[in-house]
Design a protein around this motif. Structure first.
Motif, PDB file in Angstrom:
ATOM      1  N   TYR A  47       0.949  -1.236   0.038  1.00 24.75           N
ATOM      2  CA  TYR A  47       0.094  -0.115   0.006  1.00 24.75           C
ATOM      3  C   TYR A  47       0.854   1.530   0.058  1.00 24.75           C
ATOM      4  O   TYR A  47       2.080   1.359   0.609  1.00 24.75           O
ATOM      5  CB  TYR A  47      -0.895  -0.025   1.363  1.00 24.75           C
ATOM      6  CG  TYR A  47      -1.820   1.094   1.368  1.00 24.75           C
ATOM      7  CD1 TYR A  47      -2.988   1.074   0.435  1.00 24.75           C
ATOM      8  CD2 TYR A  47      -1.803   2.377   1.927  1.00 24.75           C
ATOM      9  CE1 TYR A  47      -4.129   2.043   0.621  1.00 24.75           C
ATOM     10  CE2 TYR A  47      -2.816   3.190   2.131  1.00 24.75           C
ATOM     11  CZ  TYR A  47      -3.719   3.395   1.316  1.00 24.75           C
ATOM     12  OH  TYR A  47      -4.644   3.990   1.132  1.00 24.75           O
ATOM     13  N   ARG A  48       0.316   2.161  -0.775  1.00 24.25           N
ATOM     14  CA  ARG A  48       1.262   3.592  -1.003  1.00 24.25           C
ATOM     15  C   ARG A  48       0.125   4.620  -1.232  1.00 24.25           C
ATOM     16  O   ARG A  48      -0.502   4.388  -2.293  1.00 24.25           O
ATOM     17  CB  ARG A  48       2.238   3.549  -2.104  1.00 24.25           C
ATOM     18  CG  ARG A  48       3.229   4.575  -2.130  1.00 24.25           C
ATOM     19  CD  ARG A  48       3.999   4.321  -3.127  1.00 24.25           C
ATOM     20  NE  ARG A  48       4.969   5.612  -3.322  1.00 24.25           N
ATOM     21  CZ  ARG A  48       6.280   5.749  -3.018  1.00 24.25           C
ATOM     22  NH1 ARG A  48       6.580   4.583  -2.050  1.00 24.25           N
ATOM     23  NH2 ARG A  48       6.968   6.638  -3.193  1.00 24.25           N
ATOM     24  N   THR A  49       0.123   5.773  -0.425  1.00 29.04           N
ATOM     25  CA  THR A  49      -0.793   6.700  -0.602  1.00 29.04           C
ATOM     26  C   THR A  49       0.056   8.177  -0.107  1.00 29.04           C
ATOM     27  O   THR A  49       0.862   7.942   0.628  1.00 29.04           O
ATOM     28  CB  THR A  49      -1.906   6.544  -0.022  1.00 29.04           C
ATOM     29  OG1 THR A  49      -2.916   7.649  -0.621  1.00 29.04           O
ATOM     30  CG2 THR A  49      -2.025   6.645   1.598  1.00 29.04           C
ATOM     31  N   THR A  50      -0.444   9.293  -0.423  1.00 31.10           N
ATOM     32  CA  THR A  50       0.057  10.516  -0.287  1.00 31.10           C
ATOM     33  C   THR A  50      -0.798  11.238   0.677  1.00 31.10           C
ATOM     34  O   THR A  50      -2.236  11.183   0.326  1.00 31.10           O
ATOM     35  CB  THR A  50       0.231  11.501  -1.293  1.00 31.10           C
ATOM     36  OG1 THR A  50       1.334  10.733  -2.203  1.00 31.10           O
ATOM     37  CG2 THR A  50       1.139  12.564  -0.998  1.00 31.10           C
ATOM     38  N   ILE A  51      -0.535  11.806   1.698  1.00 30.07           N
ATOM     39  CA  ILE A  51      -1.266  12.762   2.686  1.00 30.07           C
ATOM     40  C   ILE A  51      -0.690  13.995   2.747  1.00 30.07           C
ATOM     41  O   ILE A  51       0.460  14.241   2.349  1.00 30.07           O
ATOM     42  CB  ILE A  51      -1.267  12.107   3.912  1.00 30.07           C
ATOM     43  CG1 ILE A  51      -0.057  11.931   4.790  1.00 30.07           C
ATOM     44  CG2 ILE A  51      -2.131  10.693   4.105  1.00 30.07           C
ATOM     45  CD1 ILE A  51      -0.043  11.277   6.094  1.00 30.07           C
ATOM     46  N   TYR A  52      -1.417  15.153   3.193  1.00 23.83           N
ATOM     47  CA  TYR A  52      -1.089  16.556   3.207  1.00 23.83           C
ATOM     48  C   TYR A  52      -1.181  17.159   4.621  1.00 23.83           C
ATOM     49  O   TYR A  52      -2.152  16.901   5.055  1.00 23.83           O
ATOM     50  CB  TYR A  52      -2.053  17.016   2.143  1.00 23.83           C
ATOM     51  CG  TYR A  52      -1.671  16.348   0.837  1.00 23.83           C
ATOM     52  CD1 TYR A  52      -0.421  16.849  -0.256  1.00 23.83           C
ATOM     53  CD2 TYR A  52      -2.552  15.354   0.340  1.00 23.83           C
ATOM     54  CE1 TYR A  52      -0.304  16.030  -1.445  1.00 23.83           C
ATOM     55  CE2 TYR A  52      -2.300  14.920  -1.039  1.00 23.83           C
ATOM     56  CZ  TYR A  52      -1.119  15.254  -1.641  1.00 23.83           C
ATOM     57  OH  TYR A  52      -0.986  14.669  -3.080  1.00 23.83           O
ATOM     58  N   GLY A  53      -0.479  18.082   4.689  1.00 29.05           N
ATOM     59  CA  GLY A  53      -0.673  19.058   5.859  1.00 29.05           C
ATOM     60  C   GLY A  53      -0.910  20.273   5.153  1.00 29.05           C
ATOM     61  O   GLY A  53      -0.469  20.672   4.216  1.00 29.05           O
ATOM     62  N   GLU A  54      -1.882  21.186   5.836  1.00 28.27           N
ATOM     63  CA  GLU A  54      -2.281  22.448   5.468  1.00 28.27           C
ATOM     64  C   GLU A  54      -2.228  23.325   6.515  1.00 28.27           C
ATOM     65  O   GLU A  54      -2.361  23.008   7.485  1.00 28.27           O
ATOM     66  CB  GLU A  54      -3.931  22.144   4.972  1.00 28.27           C
ATOM     67  CG  GLU A  54      -3.971  21.175   3.959  1.00 28.27           C
ATOM     68  CD  GLU A  54      -5.473  20.984   3.435  1.00 28.27           C
ATOM     69  OE1 GLU A  54      -6.247  21.629   4.118  1.00 28.27           O
ATOM     70  OE2 GLU A  54      -5.922  20.467   2.534  1.00 28.27           O
ATOM     71  N   GLN A  55      -1.917  24.562   5.981  1.00 26.85           N
ATOM     72  CA  GLN A  55      -2.058  25.693   6.817  1.00 26.85           C
ATOM     73  C   GLN A  55      -1.135  25.946   7.918  1.00 26.85           C
ATOM     74  O   GLN A  55      -1.101  26.566   9.177  1.00 26.85           O
ATOM     75  CB  GLN A  55      -3.478  25.874   7.707  1.00 26.85           C
ATOM     76  CG  GLN A  55      -4.584  26.073   6.416  1.00 26.85           C
ATOM     77  CD  GLN A  55      -5.858  26.015   7.317  1.00 26.85           C
ATOM     78  OE1 GLN A  55      -5.923  26.967   8.164  1.00 26.85           O
ATOM     79  NE2 GLN A  55      -7.076  25.454   6.630  1.00 26.85           N
ATOM     80  N   GLY A  56       0.453  25.223   7.802  1.00 26.97           N
ATOM     81  CA  GLY A  56       1.282  25.408   8.489  1.00 26.97           C
ATOM     82  C   GLY A  56       2.603  26.003   7.902  1.00 26.97           C
ATOM     83  O   GLY A  56       2.596  26.684   6.877  1.00 26.97           O
TER      84      GLY A  56
END
Length: 644
Positions: A47-56
């Protein structure tokens, strides 16, 4: 689309659950992690996926808190991170990730991963590749949620395909042309290994192919030098590395599709009348009567074909079961069952067949003036006929539960003032298979069933239903897989009423009632219903409109599409089962323009020139569309989700 009084279009539902936090996430902390839920992975696969951080504020640090065996998270300090696993575990996995920005602000979120066991979608469509001939067929094999695909190596004018019952292999025909409209040859794909090989029989063209229930045998009907032949291949055991073994072919009169009775017999039919006593010759057949055939399968391959006694009117349908085969006909003679795996040689006549059980063990019969009767397919220690009590009436057989011998009927019951009201009756075979027990679906009302009016249960908000013989004719209905839930519809004026009943050891009650206005569909067209395998969701097709409803729990409703294909929404259903078994109004999901994945994780449906898959594991359904040009006879136009 909101609650039980379904109104306008669009998707409705609850907001997604909030995210967790850690120290440092005070009121001014703007950090967020997206998505709120991980894309569903395929059980056992990496399994492989991309996650994101926002507003930092960059750079960022990412962690798994706590660490999770087999999982890693990697980032170059940017706002994105790659989340990986060696293999997706069965069921649901909670993965907690934490992001820390350059100012020391932190955010953690627990992301849920749902494992899928039905991961691949196969379909045929007109080829889209450059230089393809007009209306040339092509096979597509994609993982619509995981964004993967397998490219067939012999995809030249592909016509049709079949998944093996265990979902591990797919076989497809290719080389279709005017002289070989179903394809000239076959190729086999090992889905897990993503390898492919040709299957050779010395064939000039392919007629049909069918997997045995064990997935270890593939029967193939083909033509060679003008002669109809029946052959096949045997797949090796999973632990072996050898290739499939071609089996000796026999001459066979295959004029229909192939089917299996267990893994011991291949069955089919043809417009031939065998000469009595069956000496291998055939007599003239100007009436085009149908004869059933079988070919036994042994260690050496297929044996000589055997014609079964009896002939049937044109249009008779062969239906294979685990123990034999039915020849279903609304002509003379009536439906006949041929047992092949038990007491072979005897045949049993089934008169007035109203429905065939999904198990194939029983048929339901309604004789005028007599109670409901179930006839057993094979004789043995249990009674061949089981009748309901005379007072437990059944005027119209509605549907048969897939997972048990449970039949739903509708009955007109006399009131004390000599008027009538309609009831849904559920009939169950006892454990000893010697009696039928009837349970009424509570919630019926005894007012006038002809039209709604002031005080009518049709317009009441209460859980009440009004359902007689006439409203039931032509209306869609369906059982859930276990037989626990039963859904049925009624059209009255400008409204469609959808009822969902629940059966348990304590009885059967109406658990939900939904009113759908005519603005949400064309009421002149047939509707169809189908439960997901896990019984959590229900699809309602109303003309060109498709809705998705939660059976229990939050009971949210979604408008999936209002553009189902014209050709898929105008096929009328029939109450005459023997006339067209797959079009029986209790079997409408068999011809519906949508398919549920066996693991209930996704729903696929066809619209003009498009095929769309909904990921229903997500908090809000994810939509995955594909352009699918119509075949127009260049290929089968079929689409299926991988078995499990």
């Amino acid at each position: 689309a909101g609650g039980d009084a379904a109104a306008g279009g669009g998707a409705g539902g609850e907001a997604s659950a909030g995210e967790g936090g850690e120290a440092g996430e005070g009121g001014g902390n703007p950090l967020r992690i997206r998505p709120l839920q991980l894309p569903a992975g395929c059980q056992g696969d990496p399994y492989r996926t991309t996650i994101y951080g926002e507003q930092g504020t960059a750079p960022y640090q990412w962690q798994l808190t706590p660490p999770l065996a087999g999982w890693t998270i990697a980032s170059d300090g940017s706002s994105s991170a790659t989340l990986s696993a060696d293999a997706v575990a069965p069921g649901k996995t909670d993965v907690t990730v934490k992001i820390t920005d350059a100012l020391g602000r932190q955010k953690s979120s627990t992301l849920e991963l749902v494992a899928r066991t039905s991961c691949w979608l196969a379909y045929t469509a007109s080829a889209e590749r450059a230089g393809a001939l007009p209306k040339q067929g092509q096979l597509y094999l994609v993982d619509p949620i995981g964004d993967r695909r397998i490219t067939p190596q012999h995809n030249d004018s592909a016509y049709d395909f079949r998944f093996s019952p265990n979902g591990r292999h797919l076989v497809y025909s290719y080389g279709a042309n005017s002289s070989s409209p179903r394809g000239q040859h076959l190729a086999l794909i090992d889905i897990a290994a993503q390898t492919e090989q040709e299957l050779a029989f010395g064939e000039d063209s392919i007629h049909d192919f069918a997997w045995s229930p064990s997935s270890s045998l593939l029967a193939v009907a083909f033509e060679k030098q003008g002669t109809s032949r029946l052959g096949g291949v045997r797949l090796p055991a999973a632990a072996l590395e050898s290739s499939p073994v071609s089996l000796p072919a026999i001459d066979a009169h295959v004029e229909s599709g192939l089917a299996w009775v267990g893994s011991e017999f291949v069955v089919y039919q043809a417009e031939l009348l065998p000469k009595f006593p069956f000496d291998g010759t055939f007599v003239a057949n100007p009436q085009r009567l149908q004869t059933a055939f079988y070919s036994p399968f042994g260690a050496a391959g297929l044996g000589t074909e055997v014609p079964l006694p009896g002939a049937f009117a044109p249009g008779a349908e062969l239906r294979a079961t685990k123990g034999g085969l039915y020849m279903i006909s609304d002509g003379v003679p009536a439906t006949t069952f041929y047992p092949l795996l038990a007491m072979a040689g005897e045949r049993y006549l089934h008169d007035e067949i109203a429905l065939l059980s999904p198990s194939g063990d029983y048929t339901a019969a309604l004789f005028e003036g007599a109670p409901l009767a179930l006839q057993r397919a094979t004789r043995g220690s249990v009674p061949p006929f089981v009748e309901a009590q005379e007072e437990d009436t059944c005027d119209l057989v509605l549907a048969w539960a897939p997972g048990m011998e449970r039949v739903a009927c509708v009955a007109n019951v006399r009131n004390s003032d000599e008027s009538f009201h309609g009831e849904v009756h559920l009939f169950d075979l006892t454990e000893a298979r010697d009696a039928l027990v009837m349970t009424p679906l509570e919630g019926y009302c005894e007012d006038d069933t002809s039209l709604p009016g002031d005080g009518s249960c049709l317009e009441s908000d209460a859980l009440a239903y009004s359902y007689g013989i006439d409203p039931a004719r032509g209306a869609a209905r369906a059982f859930s897989a276990s037989g626990r839930w039963f859904a049925f519809t009624r059209v009255v004026g400008q409204w469609v009423y959808l009822y969902i009943g629940e059966a348990s050891a304590q009885g059967a009650v109406l658990s939900r009632k939904i009113e759908v206005p005519a603005a949400l569909g064309d009421l002149s067209r047939v509707t169809s219903l189908a439960f997901s395998r896990d019984e959590r969701l229900l699809t309602l097709q109303l003309g060109s409109r498709l809705m998705l409803l939660e059976v229990a729990g939050a009971r949210r409703s979604y408008l999936v599409t209002d553009a189902l294909g014209e050709e898929d929404t105008t096929i009328p259903c029939s109450e005459e089962f023997a006339h067209d078994p797959d079009a029986h109004c209790g079997n409408t999901e068999r011809r519906a323009p949508f398919r549920w994945a066996p693991d209930s994780a996704s729903l696929a449906f066809r619209t003009p020139n498009a095929l769309t898959v909904w990921d229903v594991t997500a908090k809000e359904p994810g939509v995955h569309p594909f352009v699918v040009p119509a075949c127009e006879h260049a290929c089968s136009d079929r689409f299926e989700l991988q078995p499990q």
